[in-house]
Motif scaffolding. Structure first.
Motif, PDB file in Angstrom:
ATOM      1  N   THR A   3     -51.243 -29.198 -18.533  1.00  0.00           N
ATOM      2  CA  THR A   3     -51.176 -27.762 -18.803  1.00  0.00           C
ATOM      3  C   THR A   3     -52.018 -26.954 -17.826  1.00  0.00           C
ATOM      4  O   THR A   3     -52.147 -25.746 -17.957  1.00  0.00           O
ATOM      5  N   SER A   4     -52.587 -27.647 -16.846  1.00  0.00           N
ATOM      6  CA  SER A   4     -53.391 -26.997 -15.812  1.00  0.00           C
ATOM      7  C   SER A   4     -54.545 -26.191 -16.399  1.00  0.00           C
ATOM      8  O   SER A   4     -54.891 -25.131 -15.900  1.00  0.00           O
ATOM      9  N   GLY A  26     -50.152 -26.525  -8.038  1.00  0.00           N
ATOM     10  CA  GLY A  26     -50.652 -25.282  -7.475  1.00  0.00           C
ATOM     11  C   GLY A  26     -50.202 -24.974  -6.067  1.00  0.00           C
ATOM     12  O   GLY A  26     -50.700 -24.025  -5.456  1.00  0.00           O
ATOM     13  N   VAL A  27     -49.258 -25.766  -5.541  1.00  0.00           N
ATOM     14  CA  VAL A  27     -48.808 -25.582  -4.157  1.00  0.00           C
ATOM     15  C   VAL A  27     -47.287 -25.623  -4.119  1.00  0.00           C
ATOM     16  O   VAL A  27     -46.673 -26.564  -4.627  1.00  0.00           O
ATOM     17  N   VAL A  55     -60.063 -30.530  -9.420  1.00  0.00           N
ATOM     18  CA  VAL A  55     -59.313 -29.342  -9.816  1.00  0.00           C
ATOM     19  C   VAL A  55     -59.926 -28.127  -9.130  1.00  0.00           C
ATOM     20  O   VAL A  55     -61.150 -27.955  -9.122  1.00  0.00           O
ATOM     21  N   ILE A  56     -59.067 -27.289  -8.547  1.00  0.00           N
ATOM     22  CA  ILE A  56     -59.489 -26.057  -7.871  1.00  0.00           C
ATOM     23  C   ILE A  56     -58.887 -24.878  -8.616  1.00  0.00           C
ATOM     24  O   ILE A  56     -57.666 -24.783  -8.752  1.00  0.00           O
ATOM     25  N   ALA A 112     -51.631 -20.991  -9.186  1.00  0.00           N
ATOM     26  CA  ALA A 112     -51.937 -21.944 -10.257  1.00  0.00           C
ATOM     27  C   ALA A 112     -53.034 -22.900  -9.779  1.00  0.00           C
ATOM     28  O   ALA A 112     -53.312 -23.013  -8.581  1.00  0.00           O
ATOM     29  N   ASP A 113     -53.652 -23.596 -10.732  1.00  0.00           N
ATOM     30  CA  ASP A 113     -54.702 -24.537 -10.369  1.00  0.00           C
ATOM     31  C   ASP A 113     -54.167 -25.612  -9.431  1.00  0.00           C
ATOM     32  O   ASP A 113     -53.083 -26.163  -9.640  1.00  0.00           O
TER      33      ASP A 113
END
Length: 425
Positions: free
Chosen positions: A172-173, A346-347, A276-277, A355-356
């Motif tokens: 779920t990020s 996220g990419v 996680v970024i 997004a993360d």
């Protein structure tokens, strides 16, 4: 090469057993408040000698800013940072002068340059990463100040012990952990039965015996099962704190046991680190060759002992159909689109979606071990190598600050490229 980045550019220098190591960081914007106190915490998390489960090499890794700042503020000129090597013991490597260590870079450095550092692995040593971590701390401060970007990584497996995926909550990020959580939840106090030696603990299979205490005062056995608090807890407490940096205490306990078993066998073990970024702006990453994930992979695979990189759903995503794997868009609260889930990590197309970003790296077991190994010397003569010196049975607990720092360098460079494009147009 020893340089990384374009607009935010870092050059590291120094060998494992020379006078010191460090970095030159070019491209840091002027006016950023910066002192050694901004850099030291990550170096302290990376340094050797943190517990009885790491190398006993005693280095404080105290950083000094030599240039590029005045009265605690950056000038926009190159910043030089330096960390002295204080606890060198080159004599530990005398028997390896003519015998390349199996799995190590001794052989390839000798063949490439016709010479090599005679002790400690030289530039192939993980001590080279001190410069990266110092530079990454500077990049991270700029990213945090300008974009509120947050980068957190943790140990997600060691050997056969995997941190359970539900605890990661990656699907779920919405990661559960801060960097403080990783250090706090991932630190254990070793419990020891009075009179029991470390060797006896390693050989024991008694799962009723208390082995670890977490920071919430929960007691666990050697496999990470929760035990009732024993009446004699005070008698079992030791001064040995182990920062495993796995924020799931039951898994951290089982991981610590694996490391202790390997250390007792004069062996080593590897594992994985997850990162996680959060709050990476939309639009970072260049099309085709310099995609965000490509630059992150470049950065991670340049770290010593890293053998693999995957982002988003990674290899597991290959088991899904497109109808399941595709990330549906939804309306975001920030005026931009968000995604319902985040299998893409996220990419999209190599460019950050907002997004993360999340990824995982694989770190192999350390090559230098104390066990006798059949091998050959540089002349091809059969010999037996039993390495001496001070080496980690497992480097995983020291890897998160490396991952966070290299991520910061990638993000800062790509963010500056995008800012330059936006200001140009």
């Amino acid at each position: 090469m020893s340089s990384f980045g374009r607009l935010f550019r870092v050059t590291t220098f120094g060998e494992s057993h020379c006078k010191g190591v460090g970095a030159i960081i070019d491209g840091v914007p002027p006016g950023l408040e910066l002192t050694e106190a901004d850099i030291q915490p990550q170096l302290t998390r990376r340094r050797p000698g943190q517990s009885k489960l790491t190398t006993p090499r005693d280095e404080k890794d105290t950083v000094v800013i030599q240039s590029g700042t005045e009265r605690g503020v950056t000038l926009g000129t190159p910043i030089s940072v330096f960390v002295p090597n204080e606890n060198v013991r080159p004599q530990d490597y005398s028997e390896m002068s003519n015998v390349p260590r199996p799995g190590h870079a001794d052989y390839t450095y000798q063949m490439k340059y016709g010479t090599r550092a005679s002790s400690g692995g030289g530039r192939a040593s993980a001590r080279e990463t001190i410069g990266r971590v110092a530079a990454g701390a500077i990049a991270e401060k700029w990213l945090k100040q300008k974009f509120d970007t947050q980068i957190v990584s943790w140990v997600s497996s060691i050997g056969h012990v995997d941190m359970p995926m539900p605890a990661l909550n990656i699907s779920t990020s919405t990661p559960l952990f801060t960097r403080e959580d990783v250090d706090r939840l991932g630190t254990l106090r070793i419990l020891q039965i009075p009179g029991q030696t470390e060797a006896e603990f390693v050989k024991s299979i008694d799962l009723k015996a208390p082995a670890y205490l977490d920071t919430n005062n929960v007691v666990y056995n050697r496999q990470g099962d929760v035990l009732p608090t024993p009446a004699n807890l005070q008698a079992l407490l030791t001064d040995d704190l182990v920062p495993v940096r796995c924020p799931h205490p039951p898994s951290a306990c089982a991981m610590a046991t694996v490391i202790r078993e390997c250390k007792a066998d004069a062996d080593s073990i590897g594992g994985t680190v997850t990162c996680v970024i959060r709050n990476a702006a939309v639009g970072w990453g260049e099309p085709c060759f310099d995609k965000m994930q490509a630059m992150l992979a470049h950065a991670m695979l340049s770290l010593p002992a890293v053998k693999g990189f995957q982002y988003g759903s990674g290899f597991e995503g290959t088991r899904q159909r497109g109808s399941t794997h595709n990330d549906a868009f939804c309306t975001g609260s920030n005026g931009r689109l968000n995604v319902v889930k985040n299998d893409a990590g996220g990419v999209l197309g190599g460019i950050t979606s907002g997004a993360d970003i999340y990824f995982k790296i694989a770190v192999k077991a350390v090559s230098t071990i104390g066990q006798a190994q059949d091998t050959v010397d540089f002349d091809g003569n059969s010999t037996v190598l039993e390495a001496k010196g001070r080496h980690d049975p497992c480097v995983l607990p020291r890897v998160p600050p490396l991952v966070e720092s290299m991520s910061s360098l990638v993000l800062a460079d790509l963010a500056m490229l995008q800012l330059a494009r936006e200001n140009y147009f």
